[in-house]
Design an enzyme around this catalytic site. Structure first.
Site, PDB file in Angstrom:
ATOM      1  N   LYS A  43      -5.120 -10.771 -12.440  1.00 23.88           N
ATOM      2  CA  LYS A  43      -6.013 -11.139 -11.342  1.00 23.88           C
ATOM      3  C   LYS A  43      -7.175 -10.136 -11.264  1.00 23.88           C
ATOM      4  O   LYS A  43      -6.956  -8.926 -11.364  1.00 23.88           O
ATOM      5  CB  LYS A  43      -5.224 -11.117 -10.024  1.00 23.88           C
ATOM      6  CG  LYS A  43      -6.074 -11.501  -8.853  1.00 23.88           C
ATOM      7  CD  LYS A  43      -5.319 -11.448  -7.543  1.00 23.88           C
ATOM      8  CE  LYS A  43      -6.363 -11.472  -6.424  1.00 23.88           C
ATOM      9  NZ  LYS A  43      -5.863 -11.627  -5.114  1.00 23.88           N
ATOM     10  N   LYS A  49     -10.717  -4.877  -7.949  1.00 25.24           N
ATOM     11  CA  LYS A  49     -11.267  -3.528  -8.112  1.00 25.24           C
ATOM     12  C   LYS A  49     -10.173  -2.548  -8.482  1.00 25.24           C
ATOM     13  O   LYS A  49     -10.370  -1.644  -9.278  1.00 25.24           O
ATOM     14  CB  LYS A  49     -11.924  -3.060  -6.806  1.00 25.24           C
ATOM     15  CG  LYS A  49     -13.302  -3.616  -6.608  1.00 25.24           C
ATOM     16  CD  LYS A  49     -13.907  -3.123  -5.317  1.00 25.24           C
ATOM     17  CE  LYS A  49     -13.308  -3.769  -4.095  1.00 25.24           C
ATOM     18  NZ  LYS A  49     -13.726  -5.151  -3.854  1.00 25.24           N
ATOM     19  N   LYS A 103       0.844  -1.206   0.000  1.00 33.22           N
ATOM     20  CA  LYS A 103       0.000   0.000   0.000  1.00 33.22           C
ATOM     21  C   LYS A 103       0.878   1.254   0.000  1.00 33.22           C
ATOM     22  O   LYS A 103       0.582   2.230  -0.685  1.00 33.22           O
ATOM     23  CB  LYS A 103      -0.952  -0.014   1.194  1.00 33.22           C
ATOM     24  CG  LYS A 103      -2.092  -0.989   0.961  1.00 33.22           C
ATOM     25  CD  LYS A 103      -3.153  -0.929   2.016  1.00 33.22           C
ATOM     26  CE  LYS A 103      -4.274  -1.907   1.676  1.00 33.22           C
ATOM     27  NZ  LYS A 103      -4.875  -2.531   2.836  1.00 33.22           N
TER      28      LYS A 103
HETATM   29  P1  ADP Z   1     -10.143  -6.450  -4.542  1.00 37.83           P
HETATM   30  O1  ADP Z   1      -8.816  -6.985  -5.008  1.00 37.83           O
HETATM   31  O2  ADP Z   1     -11.125  -6.379  -5.661  1.00 37.83           O
HETATM   32  O3  ADP Z   1     -10.019  -5.140  -3.772  1.00 37.83           O
HETATM   33  P2  ADP Z   1     -10.467  -7.586  -1.949  1.00 37.83           P
HETATM   34  O4  ADP Z   1      -9.012  -7.406  -1.671  1.00 37.83           O
HETATM   35  O5  ADP Z   1     -11.459  -6.698  -1.256  1.00 37.83           O
HETATM   36  O6  ADP Z   1     -10.711  -7.497  -3.535  1.00 37.83           O
HETATM   37  O7  ADP Z   1     -10.821  -9.111  -1.683  1.00 37.83           O
HETATM   38  C1  ADP Z   1     -11.846  -9.597  -0.832  1.00 37.83           C
HETATM   39  C2  ADP Z   1     -11.758 -11.102  -0.813  1.00 37.83           C
HETATM   40  O8  ADP Z   1     -11.924 -11.658  -2.146  1.00 37.83           O
HETATM   41  C3  ADP Z   1     -10.411 -11.639  -0.315  1.00 37.83           C
HETATM   42  O9  ADP Z   1     -10.657 -12.801   0.474  1.00 37.83           O
HETATM   43  C4  ADP Z   1      -9.664 -12.009  -1.580  1.00 37.83           C
HETATM   44  O10 ADP Z   1      -8.742 -13.023  -1.365  1.00 37.83           O
HETATM   45  C5  ADP Z   1     -10.797 -12.454  -2.512  1.00 37.83           C
HETATM   46  N1  ADP Z   1     -10.449 -12.129  -3.901  1.00 37.83           N
HETATM   47  C6  ADP Z   1     -10.365 -10.899  -4.455  1.00 37.83           C
HETATM   48  N2  ADP Z   1     -10.025 -10.958  -5.753  1.00 37.83           N
HETATM   49  C7  ADP Z   1      -9.882 -12.274  -6.046  1.00 37.83           C
HETATM   50  C8  ADP Z   1      -9.551 -13.000  -7.238  1.00 37.83           C
HETATM   51  N3  ADP Z   1      -9.318 -12.384  -8.387  1.00 37.83           N
HETATM   52  N4  ADP Z   1      -9.502 -14.346  -7.171  1.00 37.83           N
HETATM   53  C9  ADP Z   1      -9.764 -14.981  -6.015  1.00 37.83           C
HETATM   54  N5  ADP Z   1     -10.086 -14.366  -4.864  1.00 37.83           N
HETATM   55  C10 ADP Z   1     -10.152 -13.024  -4.859  1.00 37.83           C
END
Ligand code: ADP
Ligand code: TRP
Length: 327
Positions: free
Chosen positions: A195, A198, A117
């Protein structure tokens, strides 16, 4: 000393950071819902954590409400799982302070998610730095045994184990040492092949429908093999996304059509879109109903907080006695 629960206690938190996408669903939410059959589940909306990045009251409120509705629509059953807002259980902040006293600076300085971050240019607040201590408090406050998470959270779980171990060695056994459980789909790919996340703007949102969903699915990046030529399912992102929804026979059928040049990317995307629609249709309907009943959602969260607080207060009694804060 409270008796250990007969079923494992399972806990996880979700940050209210925006709309849920296929990565969140297959990576996390689906497992959370399934685990309701396997243990005593505690799930919460991590709004204290979100304050490290969301500093706008309306956004935090709207996102928290949305994620609560999403989880309930997707099958979270309040009669089987305790579902609450983190900030309704303020004991976690007290435990955060106590755990911070047994946490080495060096441990937090090694946190990969913090370093990432900072590299992205996010301001380093004290809250962002101590984020893993708050997360450990979430887990330990209800004396959880199993924490289902994605790979990116494993280091935070190792830190939690470290803090629980240090506390127990200093003050006596209060906390079970929790373990993590890795979600099955650890990497769902986004529309650009990276991957899905958001932060990359490559998501397929699970509650999108109609034209916006069609636009997103039709926009998935593919190579430029002309229609009628064989395609390779093993390297195709559309195929990978289709596989999340399909049976083994459906996957084999589509793979054969790819290799025989019987289907083009446009056709495959249409199949994917109808899979997404079929799969999420009942959840969308439920979401629509719940959105009309904000009081029901609020009641669920309030009752969840009451149950979580009862556990949290029992833990804090043990902690206060063990540390000498209560005499
Ligand atoms: P983002 O990357 O969209 O901000 P978050 O970090 O809020 O998503 O992730 C919330 C949950 O969803 C976590 O447990 C994370 O491991 C899972 N997650 C997010 N993106 C993926 C992905 N592309 N594949 C598998 N799991 C994911
Ligand atoms: N840090 C987690 C995430 O970003 C959310 C979270 C907060 C959490 N507290 C937790 C997850 C406790 C599991 C257990 O996804």
């Amino acid at each position: 000393m409270p008796q250990p629960p007969s079923k494992p206690r399972i806990l996880s938190g979700v940050q209210p950071s925006g709309k849920l996408h296929l990565g969140n669903y297959f990576g996390a939410v689906k497992q959370h819902i399934e685990l309701q059959a396997q243990g005593e589940c505690f799930y919460f909306i991590a709004d204290y954590h979100a304050l490290t990045t969301i500093q706008d009251a309306r956004t935090l409120r709207d996102n928290s409400r949305d994620v609560a509705i999403d989880y309930l629509a997707l099958g979270l059953d309040p009669s089987r799982a305790v579902f609450y807002r983190q900030s309704d259980v303020p004991e976690v902040t007290e435990l955060t302070w106590i755990l911070s006293a047994v946490t080495n600076m060096g441990l937090l300085e090694r946190a990969v998610s913090y370093k990432e971050k900072i590299e992205k240019g996010i301001d380093a607040s004290v809250g962002l730095f101590t984020y893993p201590v708050l997360m450990a408090a979430d887990i330990l406050i209800v004396r959880s045994n199993i924490v289902p998470v994605g790979k990116d959270q494993v280091q935070h779980l190792e830190m939690t184990q470290d803090m629980a171990g240090k506390f127990n060695r200093a003050f006596g056994d209060v906390f079970p040492i929790p373990t993590w459980r890795l979600d099955k789909e650890s990497k769902v790919l986004g529309t650009d092949g990276q991957k899905m996340s958001k932060s990359y703007g490559n998501t397929i949102d699970i509650f999108a429908e109609g034209k916006p969903l069609e636009k997103t699915v039709m926009g998935i990046k593919t190579d430029s093999t002309p229609l009628g030529q064989p395609l390779n399912p093993d390297t195709c992102n559309v195929f990978a996304l289709f596989s999340l929804f399909a049976t083994e026979a459906e996957k084999a059928g589509l793979a054969a059509d790819y290799r025989a040049g019987k289907i083009g990317y446009g056709g495959a995307k249409k199949l994917l879109k109808s899979k997404i629609d079929d799969y999420f249709a009942p959840f969308r309907a439920k979401r629509g109903e719940l959105a009309q009943r904000p009081d029901t959602v609020e009641d669920v969260l309030r009752e969840g907080a009451r149950r979580a607080r009862t556990e949290a207060q029992a833990t804090m009694d043990l902690v206060r006695k063990a540390t000498g804060l209560r005499w």
